[in-house]
Design an enzyme around this catalytic site. Structure first.
Site, PDB file in Angstrom:
ATOM      1  N   TYR A 330      14.036  34.820 -12.232  1.00  0.00           N
ATOM      2  CA  TYR A 330      13.982  35.548 -12.453  1.00  0.00           C
ATOM      3  C   TYR A 330      12.263  35.755 -13.718  1.00  0.00           C
ATOM      4  O   TYR A 330      12.799  34.595 -14.523  1.00  0.00           O
ATOM      5  CB  TYR A 330      14.785  36.367 -13.498  1.00  0.00           C
ATOM      6  N   TYR A 422      23.462  43.320 -13.323  1.00  0.00           N
ATOM      7  CA  TYR A 422      22.543  42.555 -14.792  1.00  0.00           C
ATOM      8  C   TYR A 422      23.359  43.535 -15.835  1.00  0.00           C
ATOM      9  O   TYR A 422      22.708  42.564 -17.081  1.00  0.00           O
ATOM     10  CB  TYR A 422      22.212  44.713 -14.948  1.00  0.00           C
TER      11      TYR A 422
END
Ligand SMILES: [Zn+2]
Ligand SMILES: [Zn+2]
Ligand SMILES: [Zn+2]
Ligand SMILES: [Zn+2]
Length: 471
Positions: A330, A422
């Site tokens: 990420y 998330y």
């Protein structure tokens, strides 16, 4: 749709290699509105001829100055002449590529008359005004024909039957929009692939709506360090002759009393929540060291695709991924948490979630992947994800600045969408050995880092165990 192939590896070629389906026609029926160019071509010819026969010819040529004669050859004949001689001519639109034949850029209308099918062709390198209707038999672009009929079937307002004059304007305009969208996505795909530094290729497809490439997104391969933030490069490396054999107490993980993260196959073998310490540029070992995985980057071919149920873009793998394999990092801009707070208010209003708190030890920094990021920018949330987050330290050992790596939690089939949670929680009972302080509860209560959001966002992940809300 199309797999990326070696063609696009040529890269940077503007329109070249773009739309993928390259197709030609025998080149009937061309070209109007090009008189000027015709004249130029003719002049050139005369000059050349003038020289050969000597004075007489020269005089003739002079007499002809400023006088224009209608060319007896048609545009098509001139082009055919070029093609017969194997000559390229920019003015005539005869390029190396289409020297032999015309190239269909896309098809933008369709009609039937007298039992025959005709297609309105947009020619590559020519304006729309030069579009011509071509009978089916002239077209050898099977891919584009198939595409047109697929688009027709999906055109808004339901399927339509072509009349003798073509399709209704709304449908033909839809076909053009689809064709232009495909070109824009193809260009974006090329751009992504020329920017990526990792092995895995990136494909782009949207078979769902008319959305083009996102604006305001820049592909990066590593953290972009924001103002006022400094990464301290690592000062020491290991001296192992075999890093794997040293696993117990030595090597890089051992130096910080952590476990060696990988097995021989490069699969992660420690549980989520534990940090990964990889070998770095100061280590004696080479690139084949089994303790170098995340640093080698994405190796799977992945596809950014438009989801069909309102989740925007998503990412799917184009190849099988083994359980516990590293998939992607990420990546984004590293900013301070105060800055993240400020930006978060703006993003919340836009309903986007790209802020990822680096709260491994304390909540000081945040990764913002809204405008700068890699393919992880497009990975959707799921309450039953197939990717799991790990904190990784390689060239930078500052615990406030881990790298965020996503590993497969289970075997993933080719074609499956990649997702991560998330709002991931790691069971604290199971995480006694992680190094963290009480701050981990600040950003959504995640032990490991997680993108944050304040607004209540409805989850559309579709998992059986869906929590219904993202946050
Ligand atoms: Zn070592
Ligand atoms: Zn090392
Ligand atoms: Zn090593
Ligand atoms: Zn869900």
């Amino acid at each position: 749709m199309r797999r990326p192939n070696s063609q696009s590896a040529r890269g940077g070629g503007g329109a070249k290699g773009g739309a993928g389906a390259r197709c030609m026609t025998g080149g009937n029926g061309k070209k109007k509105g090009e008189k000027k160019k015709k004249k130029k071509k003719k002049k050139k010819k005369k000059k050349r001829r003038g020289r050969e026969p000597g004075k007489k010819g020269k005089k003739m040529a002079e007499n002809l100055k400023g006088c224009s004669v209608r060319c007896k050859s048609t545009w098509l004949q001139l082009q055919e002449l070029c093609r017969a001689r194997g000559l390229r001519c920019a003015a005539l639109g005869v390029t190396r590529r289409n020297l032999v034949e015309f190239e269909v850029e896309y098809l933008c209308d369709y009609k039937r008359s007298g039992g025959d099918e005709f297609y309105l062709v947009k020619w590559r390198g020519y304006p729309d005004s030069a579009n011509t209707w071509e009978p089916r038999k002239n077209l050898r672009c099977r891919g584009l024909l198939k595409q047109l009929h697929q688009d027709l079937a999906r055109a808004p307002g339901g399927p339509v039957r072509p009349g003798p004059r073509g399709l209704p304007p709304r449908v033909s305009s839809y076909l053009v929009q689809k064709a232009e969208q495909r070109q824009a996505l193809r260009r974006w795909e090329q751009q992504l692939n020329s920017t990526r530094s990792h092995r895995g290729r990136i494909a782009v497809e949207n078979e769902v709506d008319l959305h083009g490439p996102p604006r305001d997104f820049v592909y990066i391969n590593e953290y972009k360090v924001g103002a006022g933030i400094q990464l301290t490069p690592v000062a020491v490396g290991c001296e192992c002759s075999d890093c794997m054999a040293e696993a117990a107490g030595g090597c890089c993980p051992g130096a910080s009393h952590n476990k060696f993260a990988y097995n021989e196959a490069g699969l992660v073998r420690i549980r989520a929540g534990l940090p990964i310490y990889e070998c770095n540029s100061r280590c004696r070992c080479g690139s084949e060291c089994p303790n170098r995985v995340v640093q080698k980057g994405i190796r799977y071919n992945l596809c950014i695709f438009r989801t069909g149920n309102g989740r925007g873009w998503g990412v799917r793998t184009m190849e099988r991924i083994r359980k516990n394999s590293f998939v992607m990092e990420y990546i984004g801009e590293i900013i301070t948490s105060e800055e993240a707070e400020r930006r978060g208010q703006v993003y919340d209003r836009q309903g986007a979630t790209y802020l990822f708190d680096l709260d491994y030890v304390e909540d000081v920094y945040t990764v913002d992947a809204a405008h700068y990021g890699n393919i992880s920018h497009f990975v959707n949330h799921s309450c039953d994800p197939n990717l799991q987050v790990y904190n990784v330290f390689i060239e930078n050992l500052d615990e406030r600045l881990p790298r965020i790596a996503l590993f497969a939690t289970r075997p993933i089939r080719a074609g499956e969408e990649l997702t991560f949670d998330y709002n991931m929680h790691v069971d604290p009972v199971d995480a006694e050995s992680t190094r963290m302080d009480s701050n981990f509860g600040l950003a959504g209560g995640a032990l490991s880092s997680s993108p944050r959001s304040r607004g209540r966002i409805e989850c559309k992940c579709g998992a059986a165990a869906c929590r219904k809300y993202l946050f």
